[in-house]
Write an enzyme that holds these catalytic residues in place. Structure first.
Site, PDB file in Angstrom:
ATOM      1  N   TYR A 283      -2.357 -21.803   8.100  1.00  0.00           N
ATOM      2  CA  TYR A 283      -3.237 -20.828   7.613  1.00  0.00           C
ATOM      3  C   TYR A 283      -2.867 -19.787   6.644  1.00  0.00           C
ATOM      4  O   TYR A 283      -3.544 -19.515   5.654  1.00  0.00           O
ATOM      5  CB  TYR A 283      -3.489 -20.151   9.049  1.00  0.00           C
ATOM      6  CG  TYR A 283      -4.521 -18.954   8.764  1.00  0.00           C
ATOM      7  CD1 TYR A 283      -6.115 -19.163   8.728  1.00  0.00           C
ATOM      8  CD2 TYR A 283      -4.366 -17.660   8.785  1.00  0.00           C
ATOM      9  CE1 TYR A 283      -7.099 -18.542   8.489  1.00  0.00           C
ATOM     10  CE2 TYR A 283      -5.475 -16.695   8.553  1.00  0.00           C
ATOM     11  CZ  TYR A 283      -6.709 -17.095   8.476  1.00  0.00           C
ATOM     12  OH  TYR A 283      -7.592 -16.247   8.220  1.00  0.00           O
TER      13      TYR A 283
ATOM     14  N   LYS B  48      -4.284 -18.927   2.839  1.00  0.00           N
ATOM     15  CA  LYS B  48      -4.709 -17.706   2.297  1.00  0.00           C
ATOM     16  C   LYS B  48      -3.937 -17.065   1.382  1.00  0.00           C
ATOM     17  O   LYS B  48      -4.160 -16.317   0.435  1.00  0.00           O
ATOM     18  CB  LYS B  48      -4.470 -16.713   3.516  1.00  0.00           C
ATOM     19  CG  LYS B  48      -5.925 -17.007   4.633  1.00  0.00           C
ATOM     20  CD  LYS B  48      -7.228 -16.856   4.022  1.00  0.00           C
ATOM     21  CE  LYS B  48      -8.452 -17.135   4.893  1.00  0.00           C
ATOM     22  NZ  LYS B  48      -9.524 -17.201   4.557  1.00  0.00           N
TER      23      LYS B  48
END
Length: 239
Positions: A150, A154
């Protein structure tokens, strides 16, 4: 009616923050194309506010994105605002992350914004107008435990956005990233937040005015910035 006459596309619009942004955009007068893999859920948005036109779309599928975006431009004449909101998350130690896990999350969180932005680029550049808003996270600047995939997605989105801003600024198109800036109540946070954090979470509609403000920007305004939505909402309330 701050967005009267604007054509907006919001991905990940079936639930949570994306749904709130789609609703507020419509309330502010925009014609909103609400896109999500969850076709039946996103379809219910048409009953909630203003001119919302739901579509099922897979942000990871290059052909689906190209076809859907072209159909929107043909129907509406243009796309003025793109909100790349669709995202997924999981928590696993790196040795437990399968290649399929990695590829799926990267496809939604990073490939999706690339495909959607690529699809609107020609039109926005030709019209010399538009706003692109990429939904990021604190995980885009700070690493998190068991969040290798994740965080990587990002961090990548932040880099993509900074580079896109250099490309789009000469065409008067703004590109910004935005994070909630405050815990918010979504299906994702119901899984990830502690009991203490849940005590202070906000409804996503409380954060959505920041997306309206960013949708009004061009390259001469707020551009190439990383915005905390809750901070912006408070600043707008004081203005």
């Amino acid at each position: 009616m701050k967005l009267a006459g604007k054509i907006a596309v919001v991905t990940g619009a079936a639930r949570g923050l994306g749904r709130a942004v789609a609703r507020l955009y419509a309330q502010e007068g925009a014609n909103v194309f609400a896109l999500d893999m969850l076709g039946e859920e996103v379809a219910t948005l048409a009953e909630e506010a203003g001119d919302i036109r739901p579509r099922r779309m897979d942000v990871t599928d290059a052909d689906d994105v190209a076809t859907t975006m072209a159909a929107i431009e043909a129907e509406a004449g243009r796309i003025d605002i793109l909100v790349n909101n669709a995202g997924i998350i999981f928590f696993k130690p790196v040795e437990e992350v399968s290649v399929a896990d990695w590829d799926r999350l990267m496809a939604v969180n990073l490939r999706g914004p690339f495909l959607c932005t690529r699809a609107v680029a020609t039109g926005m550049k030709a019209r010399r107008a538009g706003a692109i808003i990429n939904v990021s996270s604190n995980a885009g600047v700070v690493g998190g435990l068991d969040e290798t995939t994740y965080c990587a997605s990002k961090f990548g989105l932040e880099g993509l956005s900074r580079s896109l801003s250099q490309e789009f600024t000469p065409f008067n198109v703004s590109v910004n990233t935005i994070t909630p800036g405050h815990p918010m109540h979504t299906a994702m946070s119901e899984v990830t937040y502690s009991e203490e954090t849940r005590k202070i979470w906000k409804d996503p509609m409380e954060l959505a005015p920041a997306f309206v403000h960013l949708a009004l920007q061009d390259a001469s305004g707020i551009n190439d910035q990383r915005i905390r939505a809750w901070d912006m909402v408070q600043e707008l309330a004081r203005a």
